[in-house]
Design an enzyme around this catalytic site. Structure first.
Site, PDB file in Angstrom:
ATOM      1  CB  VAL A  98       2.068  13.304   1.701  1.00  0.00           C
ATOM      2  CG1 VAL A  98       2.847  13.935   2.150  1.00  0.00           C
ATOM      3  CG2 VAL A  98       1.370  12.111   1.537  1.00  0.00           C
ATOM      4  CG  ASP A 115      -5.053   8.461   5.941  1.00  0.00           C
ATOM      5  OD1 ASP A 115      -5.400   9.377   7.463  1.00  0.00           O
ATOM      6  OD2 ASP A 115      -5.195   9.743   5.450  1.00  0.00           O
ATOM      7  NE  ARG A 132      -3.250   7.939  -9.507  1.00  0.00           N
ATOM      8  CZ  ARG A 132      -3.385   7.689  -8.314  1.00  0.00           C
ATOM      9  NH1 ARG A 132      -3.025   7.236  -7.350  1.00  0.00           N
ATOM     10  NH2 ARG A 132      -4.305   7.941  -8.091  1.00  0.00           N
ATOM     11  CD  GLU A 176      -2.891   1.174   0.304  1.00  0.00           C
ATOM     12  OE1 GLU A 176      -2.521   1.756  -0.984  1.00  0.00           O
ATOM     13  OE2 GLU A 176      -4.352   0.746   0.641  1.00  0.00           O
ATOM     14  CG  ASP A 177      -0.884   5.032  -1.299  1.00  0.00           C
ATOM     15  OD1 ASP A 177      -1.728   4.778  -0.900  1.00  0.00           O
ATOM     16  OD2 ASP A 177      -1.176   5.755  -2.399  1.00  0.00           O
ATOM     17  CG  ASP A 209      -3.912  10.534  -6.492  1.00  0.00           C
ATOM     18  OD1 ASP A 209      -5.734  10.550  -6.774  1.00  0.00           O
ATOM     19  OD2 ASP A 209      -4.096   9.835  -5.490  1.00  0.00           O
TER      20      ASP A 209
END
Length: 185
Positions: A153, A103, A165, A99-100, A159
């Site tokens: 961010v 959160d 991106r 995962e990026d 994005d």
């Protein structure tokens, strides 16, 4: 052109490359003798996963899922939906969910439950960025790139409204950019 919208750079391209290599080394050690499947949670993690996969020296396979809980906003809606499912079965496989950013935990908590119900041999979570101050649901992270403050961010796959991106670094977006594009309440 995109740089004008960045308040400051949080992690440079060089810092990202170094951290990805460190995470890959840990995965190589943890999965020695195995062939893990990396599952990219699209779209934000595709650049991170590509770099991570190229740094892993073990044989590995990849698959992709897409889930959404944000829409065009900057905070999670809490409503999670799968927009693209896996192409292959994960039953009996050692999987690493890539995962990026972690959160609120809403999306990943939901996704991990779905994947666990598919009976993988093992399941680990690898996230490039962790925003612990925003956590609503507890999610265990096995491999984490960086812990970050509660700032919006972009870059390196992340994005805002499908833009930014392609930045080679992770930067903090100027609030005036996203505040101007958010719908009024």
């Amino acid at each position: 052109m995109l740089e004008k919208d960045i308040d400051h750079i949080l992690f440079s391209e060089e810092q990202l490359k170094a951290r990805v290599r460190e995470i890959a080394g840990q995965i190589d050690r943890d999965f020695a003798g195995k062939e893990p499947m990396l599952i990219s949670v699209l779209r934000g993690s595709f650049i991170f996963m590509a770099d991570l996969m190229r740094s892993i020296t073990l044989p590995c396979t990849v698959d992709f899922m897409a889930v959404s809980s944000y829409g065009a906003g900057t905070t999670s809606s809490g409503q999670v939906k799968i927009t693209k499912d896996l192409s292959e079965s994960i039953e009996g496989r050692d999987i690493i969910v890539v995962e990026d950013i972690l959160d609120s935990g809403n999306t990943l908590s939901y996704l991990l439950q779905i994947l666990q119900a598919r009976h993988p041999a093992s399941m680990k979570l690898c996230t490039l960025l962790d925003k612990p101050d925003r956590r609503i649901k507890p999610v265990h992270v096995d491999y984490s790139g960086f812990s970050i403050p509660d700032e919006f961010v972009v870059g390196y796959g992340l994005d805002f409204a499908e833009k930014y991106r392609n930045l080679p670094y992770i930067g903090v977006l100027k609030p005036c950019v996203y505040e101007a594009e958010l719908p009024a309440d």
